[in-house]
Design an enzyme around this catalytic site. Structure first.
Site, PDB file in Angstrom:
ATOM      1  N   ASP A  40      93.013 177.943  38.237  1.00 32.79           N
ATOM      2  CA  ASP A  40      93.844 178.711  37.316  1.00 32.79           C
ATOM      3  C   ASP A  40      95.205 178.041  37.150  1.00 32.79           C
ATOM      4  OD1 ASP A  40      91.972 180.751  36.852  1.00 32.79           O
ATOM      5  OD2 ASP A  40      92.536 181.761  38.706  1.00 32.79           O
ATOM      6  N   TYR A  68      90.914 177.638  50.763  1.00 37.53           N
ATOM      7  CA  TYR A  68      92.138 178.028  50.077  1.00 37.53           C
ATOM      8  C   TYR A  68      93.137 178.637  51.061  1.00 37.53           C
ATOM      9  CZ  TYR A  68      89.151 178.070  45.849  1.00 37.53           C
ATOM     10  OH  TYR A  68      88.290 177.756  44.837  1.00 37.53           O
ATOM     11  N   ASP A  82      96.470 188.276  39.166  1.00 35.54           N
ATOM     12  CA  ASP A  82      97.384 187.225  39.612  1.00 35.54           C
ATOM     13  C   ASP A  82      98.782 187.502  39.052  1.00 35.54           C
ATOM     14  OD1 ASP A  82      97.682 186.128  36.984  1.00 35.54           O
ATOM     15  OD2 ASP A  82      95.833 184.993  37.212  1.00 35.54           O
ATOM     16  N   ARG A 177      91.165 185.741  43.657  1.00 35.33           N
ATOM     17  CA  ARG A 177      91.857 186.844  42.982  1.00 35.33           C
ATOM     18  C   ARG A 177      91.128 188.165  43.221  1.00 35.33           C
ATOM     19  NH1 ARG A 177      91.779 186.011  37.204  1.00 35.33           N
ATOM     20  NH2 ARG A 177      90.270 184.336  37.477  1.00 35.33           N
TER      21      ARG A 177
END
Length: 300
Positions: A40, A68, A82, A177
């Site tokens: 993203d 992550y 987000d 997310r």
């Protein structure tokens, strides 16, 4: 120096993955470039880019595990899940103040394992050929069915309410997310993903990467030194080195087998390299006929 292979960029925030690829393509002056798994625009970290013939490797890389580090912002949820979205749910601060460290640690740890996850309505998944995020921007919110994912490991790195920093090792197709939203819901409050860094993807880690700014400031000769060769990019696959005679057969698409030094085995994919270690082809084992079929040929 190789002009075909994989380049691992440490993507900056505020730019799309497609734009990073376009800038890489321009910097190298190559005809083809692509990426194996989007990030993203707000996210940073590893973007694995295929260069020239390296674009053919995407199918072998895109389904791998990812790692992550994300920061979950508890207290409100956004429509995009987000920081780029608008708030759609909000929780009173008193709820956050009631959360103990142990409750947060236990809740986050509870997400480890195989589970069903609801993808965001703002995502690159498609509905009738259209990405969901484009439909969402038109006010058409399409909810996809939950998909099976696996959280291989998850741990809290830091708690500084309303922020909780987590490290996640997960299967391909996992949306961090959505995970942030779900963590908030389990804690009894809204939540969204405040920031995200991808630290591992497609077998590559941050040690393999270079920042986009550093890369663009190099001359082409130096920049190409960061392109990982085709064969090395698939180092997780078994490899078989063959003779020049067999390389000639590969060029013309002729079947190869035990007589060429390619023994039949049950591994799905196998790298075929020449005497110099250059990737000639990737072949796939066919159980039905007990032979290898060509997946990709890299020589002509």
């Amino acid at each position: 120096m190789t002009k075909n292979g994989i380049l691992v960029i440490d993507k900056p925030a505020g730019i799309s993955s497609a734009r990073v690829v376009a800038r890489v393509k321009k910097a190298l002056g190559v005809k083809k470039a692509g990426h194996s798994g989007t990030l993203d625009p707000f996210a940073t970290g590893l973007l694995v880019c295929g260069i020239n013939k390296g674009t053919k490797l995407s199918r072998f890389l895109i389904g791998g595990e990812k790692k992550y580090t994300g920061v979950v912002h508890l207290g409100f949820e956004t429509d995009t899940l987000d920081p780029t979205g608008i708030a759609v749910k909000q929780t009173d601060r008193s709820v956050l103040d009631s959360l103990s460290e142990n409750i947060i640690l236990r809740t986050v740890a509870g997400f480890k394992g195989i589970q069903k996850q609801q993808p965001p309505v703002y995502s690159a998944l498609k509905h009738n050929g259209q990405p969901l995020y484009k439909l969402a921007r038109q006010g058409k919110l399409v909810t996809k069915p939950p998909r099976e994912i696996e959280i291989i490991s998850i741990a809290v790195r830091k708690i500084d309410l309303p922020f909780v920093t987590i490290d996640v090792h997960c299967s391909s197709g996992t949306y961090i997310r959505s995970l942030a939203r779900d963590i908030g819901e389990k804690l009894g409050c809204a939540g969204h993903l405040f920031s995200l860094v991808r630290t591992y993807a497609c077998g590559f880690s941050m040690e393999n990467s270079i920042t986009l700014a550093e890369f663009e400031n190099m001359d082409k000769k130096s920049a190409f030194k960061y392109v990982i060769s085709l064969s090395e990019s698939l180092s997780f696959m078994p490899v078989i080195s063959v003779s020049d005679k067999t390389i000639d057969k590969i060029k013309f698409g002729r079947r190869i087998g035990a007589e060429d030094g390619v023994d039949i085995c049950s591994d799905s994919f196998v790298r075929i390299v020449d005497k110099n270690g250059e990737l000639a082809a990737v072949v796939e084992y066919d159980k039905t006929f007990n032979r290898y079929n060509y997946c990709c040929v890299f020589i002509s």
